[in-house]
Scaffold this active site. Sequence first.
Site, short mmCIF file in Angstrom:
data_model
loop_
_atom_site.label_atom_id
_atom_site.label_comp_id
_atom_site.label_asym_id
_atom_site.label_seq_id
_atom_site.Cartn_x
_atom_site.Cartn_y
_atom_site.Cartn_z
N GLU A 302 0.86 -1.19 0.00
CA GLU A 302 0.00 0.00 0.00
C GLU A 302 0.89 1.23 0.00
O GLU A 302 1.88 1.29 0.72
CB GLU A 302 -0.92 -0.02 1.24
CG GLU A 302 -1.66 1.26 1.53
CD GLU A 302 -2.61 1.73 0.44
OE1 GLU A 302 -3.40 0.93 -0.08
OE2 GLU A 302 -2.54 2.93 0.09
N CYS A 372 -12.65 -1.15 -10.19
CA CYS A 372 -13.77 -0.20 -10.21
C CYS A 372 -13.88 0.47 -11.57
O CYS A 372 -14.59 1.45 -11.72
CB CYS A 372 -13.61 0.85 -9.10
SG CYS A 372 -12.10 1.79 -9.21
C1 LIG Z 1 -9.50 0.94 -4.52
S1 LIG Z 1 -8.54 1.19 -3.07
C2 LIG Z 1 -8.60 -0.42 -2.37
C3 LIG Z 1 -8.24 -0.53 -0.92
C4 LIG Z 1 -8.65 -1.84 -0.22
N1 LIG Z 1 -8.44 -3.00 -1.03
C5 LIG Z 1 -10.08 -1.77 0.26
O1 LIG Z 1 -10.93 -2.46 -0.33
O2 LIG Z 1 -10.36 -1.01 1.18
C6 LIG Z 1 -6.95 1.33 -3.74
C7 LIG Z 1 -5.84 1.51 -2.74
O3 LIG Z 1 -4.61 1.53 -3.47
C8 LIG Z 1 -3.76 2.53 -2.93
N2 LIG Z 1 -2.85 2.88 -4.03
C9 LIG Z 1 -3.05 3.77 -5.02
N3 LIG Z 1 -2.01 3.74 -5.88
C10 LIG Z 1 -1.15 2.79 -5.42
C11 LIG Z 1 0.09 2.29 -5.88
N4 LIG Z 1 0.64 2.75 -7.00
N5 LIG Z 1 0.69 1.32 -5.17
C12 LIG Z 1 0.13 0.83 -4.04
N6 LIG Z 1 -1.04 1.28 -3.54
C13 LIG Z 1 -1.68 2.24 -4.24
C14 LIG Z 1 -4.68 3.61 -2.45
O4 LIG Z 1 -4.06 4.38 -1.46
C15 LIG Z 1 -5.88 2.80 -1.93
O5 LIG Z 1 -5.72 2.50 -0.57
#
Ligand SMILES: C[S@@+](CC[C@H](N)C(=O)[O-])C[C@H]1O[C@@H](n2cnc3c(N)ncnc32)[C@H](O)[C@@H]1O
Length: 416
Positions: A302, A372
């Site tokens: 994350e 999504c």
């Molecule tokens: C759609 S959310 C999903 C979070 C979790 N799976 C949930 O259902 O609550 C996407 C997550 O990816 C993180 N994120 C965005 N870009 C990222 C990256 N390049 N590498 C790792 N994490 C990332 C965001 O901070 C966010 O917490």
Amino acid sequence: MGQHDLSHAVYEVDLLAPAHGGVCLGRLPDGRAVFVPFALPGERVRVRLIESKRTYARAELLDVVQPAPQRIAPRCPHYGLCGGCHYQHTDYATQCALKETILREQLQRLAGIPDPPLRPIVRSPQPWNYRNTVQFHLDAQGRLGYHRADSHQVVAIQECHLPEPVLNQVWPQLEFEPLLGLERVELRVGSGEEVLLILESRDPQPPEFSVDFPLSAVHLSPAGTIVLAGEDFLVMEVLGRPFKVSAPSFFQVNTAQAAAMVQHLLDILPLTPQTTLLDVYCGVGLFTAFLAPKVGHCLGVEVSPSACEDFAVNLDEFDHVALYQGAAEEVLPWLDVHPDVVVVDPPRAGMAPAALEALIRLEPPFLAYVSCDPATLARDLRQLIAAGYRLVQITPFDLFPQTYHIESISLLVRAA
Ligand SMILES: C[S@@+](CC[C@H](N)C(=O)[O-])C[C@H]1O[C@@H](n2cnc3c(N)ncnc32)[C@H](O)[C@@H]1O
């Protein structure tokens, strides 16, 4: 502006199929595709072109000449002007059917899967008032509103039927001075009905606001987080398990559907005490927390520092869970593990090429892709299939009724 710029030209067109983005596809007399919002397949509509390209055009809806039987009156007076909703002009069953059709079409056309193994969409228990979070912008008078469709202009609103009822009690009471420079005003409600107000600006100076409701409030700016009242986090409960969610951390907006997605992952993934699980884009640990008790070893990845701090609190009880704080595209290429099962849940843009390539090199036998956005999902699935993965099943979850957004979980297996 080329020879095909026929801006403002008016046509009557028959709409043939739904398309991604809340629009319907029709054909102009010259054969080009035209995309029309707020319409339904089977309708005859009068439209005015707002963008005209060599191969396609975009139009605004002027009148519905022949309505589809599924057309209904929208509930909200702001519908059509506010960019937040796209499907209020049809009943919920039709919205779900449209989303299934669009997802299938995206998988066929963009992922190259002729007959996608699409399961029926999991409907939201609440088609209205389902959002645990709502994000406003301020107009020049300091009134709360949403962006117009395809624009950054703010439409001040008097009502909205998507937030949970508690949020709808609070936001009409919020008052701000004009021209405060606030970029976003967000309200979230926790499972105990506690409310958190998040004010975002570039200016490190916290703005003045007034509200006659007991709530927590924080100000987020590049200089950091300032707590203005109460706490800087909420507790969200999913399937009886509490999650600490700090103001800058992501959380699924439809809590009931978050539970349905967790349950689905538990149902479809082969998890044993010998399994090594990798949860990429793990946020505050929603999926990890439920999958971890079933496996022998668990890793999260994350990028958000705040989500990582929440993850550490939320998964504190587990000794076999580790977290890598960093971007997936930077962490995955260096990861020295052989996961049996990987869950990815990237943001709307899908996986960065370097992250997807590194994931393929890890050769996990099972992969759940939580998405999504059907277009970026289809793009990434095409690459996974080319690398030897097979799409076993894909289930859409309607997390966002009244809007065009489509969440889904795909299960892929790697050819031996
Ligand atoms: C759609 S959310 C999903 C979070 C979790 N799976 C949930 O259902 O609550 C996407 C997550 O990816 C993180 N994120 C965005 N870009 C990222 C990256 N390049 N590498 C790792 N994490 C990332 C965001 O901070 C966010 O917490």
